[in-house]
Design an enzyme around this catalytic site. Sequence first.
Site, PDB file in Angstrom:
ATOM      1  N   HIS A 283       0.871  -1.182   0.000  1.00  5.26           N
ATOM      2  CA  HIS A 283       0.000   0.000   0.000  1.00  5.26           C
ATOM      3  C   HIS A 283       0.903   1.226   0.000  1.00  5.26           C
ATOM      4  CE1 HIS A 283      -3.418   2.444   0.478  1.00  5.26           C
ATOM      5  NE2 HIS A 283      -3.797   2.156   1.716  1.00  5.26           N
ATOM      6  N   HIS A 322      -2.359  -1.787 -10.163  1.00  2.00           N
ATOM      7  CA  HIS A 322      -3.290  -1.217  -9.202  1.00  2.00           C
ATOM      8  C   HIS A 322      -4.568  -2.031  -9.236  1.00  2.00           C
ATOM      9  CE1 HIS A 322      -5.658   1.738  -7.036  1.00  2.00           C
ATOM     10  NE2 HIS A 322      -4.526   2.288  -6.675  1.00  2.00           N
ATOM     11  N   ASP A 379       2.733   5.777  -6.912  1.00  4.36           N
ATOM     12  CA  ASP A 379       3.997   5.632  -6.189  1.00  4.36           C
ATOM     13  C   ASP A 379       5.215   5.545  -7.084  1.00  4.36           C
ATOM     14  OD1 ASP A 379       3.184   5.771  -3.563  1.00  4.36           O
ATOM     15  OD2 ASP A 379       2.419   3.723  -3.619  1.00  4.36           O
TER      16      ASP A 379
HETATM   17  N1  ACO Z   1       4.924  -6.443 -11.058  1.00  9.46           N
HETATM   18  C1  ACO Z   1       4.789  -7.596 -11.771  1.00  9.46           C
HETATM   19  N2  ACO Z   1       3.646  -8.247 -11.926  1.00  9.46           N
HETATM   20  C2  ACO Z   1       2.551  -7.720 -11.370  1.00  9.46           C
HETATM   21  C3  ACO Z   1       2.595  -6.529 -10.616  1.00  9.46           C
HETATM   22  C4  ACO Z   1       3.824  -5.880 -10.493  1.00  9.46           C
HETATM   23  N3  ACO Z   1       3.916  -4.735  -9.810  1.00  9.46           N
HETATM   24  N4  ACO Z   1       1.352  -6.240 -10.179  1.00  9.46           N
HETATM   25  C5  ACO Z   1       0.567  -7.222 -10.616  1.00  9.46           C
HETATM   26  N5  ACO Z   1       1.286  -8.105 -11.348  1.00  9.46           N
HETATM   27  C6  ACO Z   1       0.777  -9.275 -12.060  1.00  9.46           C
HETATM   28  C7  ACO Z   1       0.450 -10.414 -11.120  1.00  9.46           C
HETATM   29  O1  ACO Z   1       1.536 -11.287 -10.953  1.00  9.46           O
HETATM   30  C8  ACO Z   1      -0.696 -11.051 -11.846  1.00  9.46           C
HETATM   31  O2  ACO Z   1      -0.186 -11.789 -12.932  1.00  9.46           O
HETATM   32  P1  ACO Z   1      -0.779 -13.248 -13.268  1.00  9.46           P
HETATM   33  O3  ACO Z   1      -2.221 -13.003 -13.608  1.00  9.46           O
HETATM   34  O4  ACO Z   1       0.053 -13.733 -14.388  1.00  9.46           O
HETATM   35  O5  ACO Z   1      -0.613 -14.065 -12.013  1.00  9.46           O
HETATM   36  C9  ACO Z   1      -1.464  -9.887 -12.454  1.00  9.46           C
HETATM   37  O6  ACO Z   1      -0.461  -8.885 -12.651  1.00  9.46           O
HETATM   38  C10 ACO Z   1      -2.586  -9.361 -11.590  1.00  9.46           C
HETATM   39  O7  ACO Z   1      -2.054  -8.936 -10.345  1.00  9.46           O
HETATM   40  P2  ACO Z   1      -2.739  -9.097  -8.922  1.00  9.46           P
HETATM   41  O8  ACO Z   1      -1.663  -9.373  -7.909  1.00  9.46           O
HETATM   42  O9  ACO Z   1      -3.883 -10.063  -9.016  1.00  9.46           O
HETATM   43  O10 ACO Z   1      -3.325  -7.650  -8.703  1.00  9.46           O
HETATM   44  P3  ACO Z   1      -3.897  -7.077  -7.356  1.00  9.46           P
HETATM   45  O11 ACO Z   1      -5.016  -6.198  -7.741  1.00  9.46           O
HETATM   46  O12 ACO Z   1      -4.171  -8.150  -6.351  1.00  9.46           O
HETATM   47  O13 ACO Z   1      -2.676  -6.224  -6.765  1.00  9.46           O
HETATM   48  C11 ACO Z   1      -1.197  -4.458  -6.338  1.00  9.46           C
HETATM   49  C12 ACO Z   1      -2.559  -4.852  -6.902  1.00  9.46           C
HETATM   50  C13 ACO Z   1      -1.052  -4.948  -4.878  1.00  9.46           C
HETATM   51  C14 ACO Z   1      -1.088  -2.918  -6.310  1.00  9.46           C
HETATM   52  C15 ACO Z   1      -0.080  -5.074  -7.240  1.00  9.46           C
HETATM   53  O14 ACO Z   1      -0.206  -4.593  -8.557  1.00  9.46           O
HETATM   54  C16 ACO Z   1       1.311  -4.799  -6.706  1.00  9.46           C
HETATM   55  O15 ACO Z   1       1.792  -5.536  -5.827  1.00  9.46           O
HETATM   56  N6  ACO Z   1       1.992  -3.726  -7.235  1.00  9.46           N
HETATM   57  C17 ACO Z   1       3.303  -3.369  -6.735  1.00  9.46           C
HETATM   58  C18 ACO Z   1       3.166  -2.621  -5.425  1.00  9.46           C
HETATM   59  C19 ACO Z   1       2.648  -1.212  -5.634  1.00  9.46           C
HETATM   60  O16 ACO Z   1       3.117  -0.475  -6.495  1.00  9.46           O
HETATM   61  N7  ACO Z   1       1.694  -0.828  -4.771  1.00  9.46           N
HETATM   62  C20 ACO Z   1       1.146   0.536  -4.765  1.00  9.46           C
HETATM   63  C21 ACO Z   1      -0.302   0.527  -5.152  1.00  9.46           C
HETATM   64  S1  ACO Z   1      -0.898   2.170  -5.204  1.00  9.46           S
HETATM   65  C22 ACO Z   1      -1.196   2.547  -3.580  1.00  9.46           C
HETATM   66  O17 ACO Z   1      -1.374   1.745  -2.725  1.00  9.46           O
HETATM   67  C23 ACO Z   1      -1.227   3.949  -3.269  1.00  9.46           C
END
Ligand code: ACO
Length: 444
Positions: A283, A322, A379
């Site tokens: 987050h 996201h 971010d």
């Molecule tokens: N890098 C690589 N792969 C990713 C990333 C990433 N940052 N984010 C998602 N994916 C991939 C997942 O592995 C998944 O792939 P798959 O379908 O082949 O398994 C697909 O994209 C979907 O991702 P989920 O994890 O299901 O997405 P979710 O909605 O649960 O997670 C989150 C969202 C937590 C923000 C995620 O994208 C992440 O961890 N990002 C990096 C951390 C980040 O930048 N957080 C800030 C968010 S903004 C905020 O809080 C203000």
Amino acid sequence: MPDHEPQADDNGGVATATDTLTVTDNRTGETYEVPITDGTVRAMDFRQMKASEDDFGLMTYDPAFTNTASCRSAITYIDGEAGVLEHRGIPIEQLCERSSYLEVAYLLVHGELPTQEALDYWIYAITHHTYVHENLKKSMEGFRYDAHPMAMLLSTVGALSSFYPAARRIEDPTERYMAIVRLIAKMPTLAAFSYRHNLGLPYVYPDNDLWYTGNFLSMLYRINEPKYEPDPRLQRALDVLWILHADHEQNCSTSAVRSVGSSQVDPYSAVSAGVAALYGPLHGGANEAVLRMLERIERVENIPDFLQGVKDRKEKLMGFGHRVYQNYDPRARIIKKHVDEVLEVMGIDSPKVEIAVELEKRALDDEYFTDRKLYPNVDFYSGLIYEAMSIPPGMFTVMFAIPRTAGWLAQWKEMLEDEETRIARPRQVYVGPRTVDYVPVGER
Ligand code: ACO
């Protein structure tokens, strides 16, 4: 009654007779009609669907709330597919261009833009509640020299509850208002104290002559000059960053504030739950993780190997992806514009910016990321701005918590005023053993 005649539903929305869902329970052959309001069905309408007389009834299962609306809200609108963000209907781009953080805080909390008189009063009230009790300052001094600033913020925000016991009277609008003003006012003070604590520098008291963000810069950086003069461009850049972080509807920390607040605890305790949720790396901690990632990549030439590591799932591309935005996060676009400006003011040439821009470009050209709709989020660039302002990575999440306080409080107030609010209490699907006999320790 004609088919399309509108009917008021129980919760203020309007449903028409055709806005229903017909569900056939194949276990029993029974058919049910469930109203659809605002594109949602009520989970409780499924409870009537039972396989047998003594069945509890059907529940919906939605770990991580990926498709469940937990409240009705009029504060923030997001269209994740189109990359749209509006507060009380006003696009974020207009607010960043023409408003200020304190005016946006007013808008979020009160539901409308203030008149000049109301705005002046609001700014005056917040400016004159920035001081914290000396005992709170002393308790901060008790933290280890290297305590994480977010851990210090989390506990001191919770500790405010002990200084304002009247805030427990959450049904009293005056107490609610005072808690909102105090929290928005004191957050920068607590945040700056935590920064100075890490550096072993004396805490700097607020300067009521300065603007909200300028005062924060003064509390961070002032040494022995009689008056700190913040650079107006940095003050404004921080204002824009804080507008961008002010609210984002039902994210993890806001849900935490609403959930904890639904127990009718005081707002200081509820907001400390929001700070705790924001502390997590998925987050608010993500911008710190972005900088560490850029440090690890080290050079533009290493980007292809890094991206391969992401595809091999050895790495995560922090600052990308996201839950809500399946498109470019509109906040990332606005922040990106300010990165160069802040670097110029600070006279810094950051190699990390070059790596970030190239990393974004290559990821957006790569089907692995576009197929998964992974775009930069807020971010991705915010950490670069904070770093350019000499703010250490440990402080980044704190820099997020300060402005998000307005959003948490607006959501908390809305929750209390919502007649549908009851204590948040999810159900579970129990998958463990049943009626197991206790075995005394000597016989195990
Ligand atoms: N890098 C690589 N792969 C990713 C990333 C990433 N940052 N984010 C998602 N994916 C991939 C997942 O592995 C998944 O792939 P798959 O379908 O082949 O398994 C697909 O994209 C979907 O991702 P989920 O994890 O299901 O997405 P979710 O909605 O649960 O997670 C989150 C969202 C937590 C923000 C995620 O994208 C992440 O961890 N990002 C990096 C951390 C980040 O930048 N957080 C800030 C968010 S903004 C905020 O809080 C203000």
